[in-house]
Design an enzyme around this catalytic site. Structure first.
Site, short mmCIF file in Angstrom:
data_model
loop_
_atom_site.label_atom_id
_atom_site.label_comp_id
_atom_site.label_asym_id
_atom_site.label_seq_id
_atom_site.Cartn_x
_atom_site.Cartn_y
_atom_site.Cartn_z
N TRP A 140 0.83 -1.22 0.00
CA TRP A 140 0.00 0.00 0.00
C TRP A 140 0.86 1.25 0.00
O TRP A 140 0.53 2.24 -0.66
CB TRP A 140 -0.97 -0.01 1.17
CG TRP A 140 -1.93 -1.17 1.12
CD1 TRP A 140 -2.06 -2.18 2.03
CD2 TRP A 140 -2.90 -1.46 0.08
NE1 TRP A 140 -3.04 -3.06 1.63
CE2 TRP A 140 -3.56 -2.65 0.43
CE3 TRP A 140 -3.26 -0.82 -1.12
CZ2 TRP A 140 -4.56 -3.22 -0.34
CZ3 TRP A 140 -4.26 -1.38 -1.90
CH2 TRP A 140 -4.89 -2.57 -1.52
N ASP B 40 -1.75 6.58 6.02
CA ASP B 40 -2.82 5.67 5.62
C ASP B 40 -3.06 4.76 6.83
O ASP B 40 -2.23 3.93 7.16
CB ASP B 40 -2.35 4.86 4.40
CG ASP B 40 -3.35 3.80 3.97
OD1 ASP B 40 -4.38 3.63 4.65
OD2 ASP B 40 -3.09 3.13 2.94
N LYS C 27 -12.05 -1.91 6.78
CA LYS C 27 -11.22 -2.78 7.61
C LYS C 27 -11.70 -2.71 9.05
O LYS C 27 -12.06 -3.71 9.65
CB LYS C 27 -9.74 -2.40 7.53
CG LYS C 27 -9.20 -2.19 6.11
CD LYS C 27 -9.04 -3.48 5.36
CE LYS C 27 -8.77 -3.36 3.87
NZ LYS C 27 -7.72 -2.49 3.42
C1 PLP Z 1 -7.20 -2.09 2.04
C2 PLP Z 1 -6.17 -1.04 2.10
C3 PLP Z 1 -6.08 -0.05 1.11
C4 PLP Z 1 -6.98 -0.02 -0.09
O1 PLP Z 1 -8.22 0.45 0.28
P1 PLP Z 1 -9.39 0.72 -0.79
O2 PLP Z 1 -10.44 1.36 0.07
O3 PLP Z 1 -9.79 -0.61 -1.36
O4 PLP Z 1 -8.87 1.64 -1.82
C5 PLP Z 1 -5.13 0.92 1.25
N1 PLP Z 1 -4.30 0.94 2.31
C6 PLP Z 1 -4.35 0.01 3.27
C7 PLP Z 1 -3.41 0.08 4.43
C8 PLP Z 1 -5.29 -1.01 3.20
O5 PLP Z 1 -5.35 -1.95 4.16
#
Ligand code: PLP
Length: 362
Positions: free
Chosen positions: A104, A173, A197
């Site tokens: 990511w 993030d 998540k």
């Molecule tokens: C799942 C995830 C993403 C991607 O998220 P989307 O909402 O599908 O774009 C980005 N960063 C992390 C840390 C993730 O776990």
């Protein structure tokens, strides 16, 4: 109904707290006495105003955010933030630092580069297959921001402590660990988290942005790609993902009123982590893939002696009501995602199954 539910270790979309799902079910046909479902009411109604304002207020309380921070709800997932961050915050001639701790993080830096922005990789754990979080990083003194991924969902690592950036705004993030623990938000200029998540269903990304970051937003961006469009309209410039925002609000209410806040949540998450990692450390059969000091409390990644056994493990676990244990398709192996909604009982049930499986196959 209840007895048909499994222990869900999916990485995302992931388990939600059962009381939240029950409240959604119970109020689904008649939301707050409106005579309409939450998916039928106007986003311009007083009912929805209350929902979105309460979701933002609870976020601010739980994370102890001061008045400089704004809570936004934006569609497009965390992946849209990979490009919105540099579009909004990084001007031509400026540069930002990125720490590469896995898939990511790399995707976030890639989008900035596609936009032609100047990006420096200040540190990376690629040398050891992203099994650790880099330490003692020296950041560029002229970096406009430092981007990190607080929890690496695929590699199973997590920043135990955030890096000292010497005043450079941190951007994180936090898709897979927001609201899992207490942290000091003050060093952060922006935090984003895809909801699916740890805080809700898919369809919305929570963005927490500080005033000084909003001042950087260029006037030349299209409206839907500007943070100021969302901050100036209370995320109601266009139709927001009403159901997702509503569910986030219920999850945060559960966190505050049932769990008792983030200190309590962290305590439970630490107990869950201790239960599974101490077992993994006690056997040769299972092997954790992350270095002990960098292990994630949210995504526990591990291997078995060979891939055949891993397949068998995942299959037999599913037969025992333990679902979602397959590792990400890019890395293989096994992964138990144990987000806030996963109970200690669920983790202990998994550990019991792991012990039994080892006895039979070890
Ligand atoms: C799942 C995830 C993403 C991607 O998220 P989307 O909402 O599908 O774009 C980005 N960063 C992390 C840390 C993730 O776990």
């Amino acid at each position: 109904m209840k007895e048909k539910r499994i222990y869900n270790f999916n990485a995302g979309p992931a388990a939600l707290p059962l009381p939240v799902l029950e409240e959604i079910r119970d109020s689904f046909l008649n939301f707050a006495g409106s005579g309409m479902s939450i998916v039928e009411i106007s986003h311009r109604s007083k009912w929805f105003d209350d929902v979105i304002n309460d979701a933002a207020a609870r976020t601010k309380r739980l994370l102890n955010l001061d008045e400089r921070y704004h809570v936004l709800f934006i569609q497009g997932g965390a992946s849209l933030q990979f490009c919105m961050v540099p579009m909004n915050l990084l001007k031509d001639g400026e540069s930002a630092d990125y720490v590469n701790t896995g898939t990511w993080s790399a995707k976030a830096a890639k989008e900035a580069k596609i936009l032609g922005k100047s990006v420096k990789v200040a540190a990376s754990s690629e040398d050891k297959n992203f099994s650790y979080i880099p330490k003692n990083i020296s950041f560029s003194s002229d970096a406009v921001y430092v981007h990190i991924t607080s929890n690496n969902t695929i590699k199973g690592t997590q920043w135990a402590e955030f890096p000292d950036t010497k005043g450079i705004p941190l951007i994180s993030d936090m898709s897979s660990d927001i609201m899992s623990r207490r942290f000091d938000a003050k060093p952060f200029g922006l935090i984003y988290a895809g909801a699916q998540k740890n805080i809700g269903p898919a369809g919305v990304c929570m963005v927490i942005i500080r005033d000084d970051m909003l001042k950087r937003v260029p006037a030349t961006l299209p409206s839907m790609l500007k943070y100021t469009t969302f901050s100036e309209s209370n995320s109601l410039y266009n139709t927001p993902p009403c159901f997702s925002v509503y569910t986030i609000r219920l999850v945060l209410k559960w966190l505050e009123e049932t769990v008792g806040g983030l200190d309590k949540m962290e305590e439970i998450n630490r107990k869950k982590g201790a239960a599974i990692y101490s077992f993994i450390d006690s056997t040769e059969f299972y092997r954790g893939t992350a270095e002990p000091g960098s292990r994630s409390l949210m995504n526990v990644t591990f291997r078995l002696p060979d891939e055949e056994l891993e397949k068998k493990f995942i299959k037999e676990a599913a037969e025992n009501n333990l679902g979602g244990l397959k590792g990400h398709r890019s890395v293989g192996g096994c992964r138990a995602s144990v987000y806030n909604a996963t109970t200690l009982e669920g983790v202990e049930t998994l550990v019991d199954f792991m012990k039994t499986f080892e006895k039979k196959n070890g």
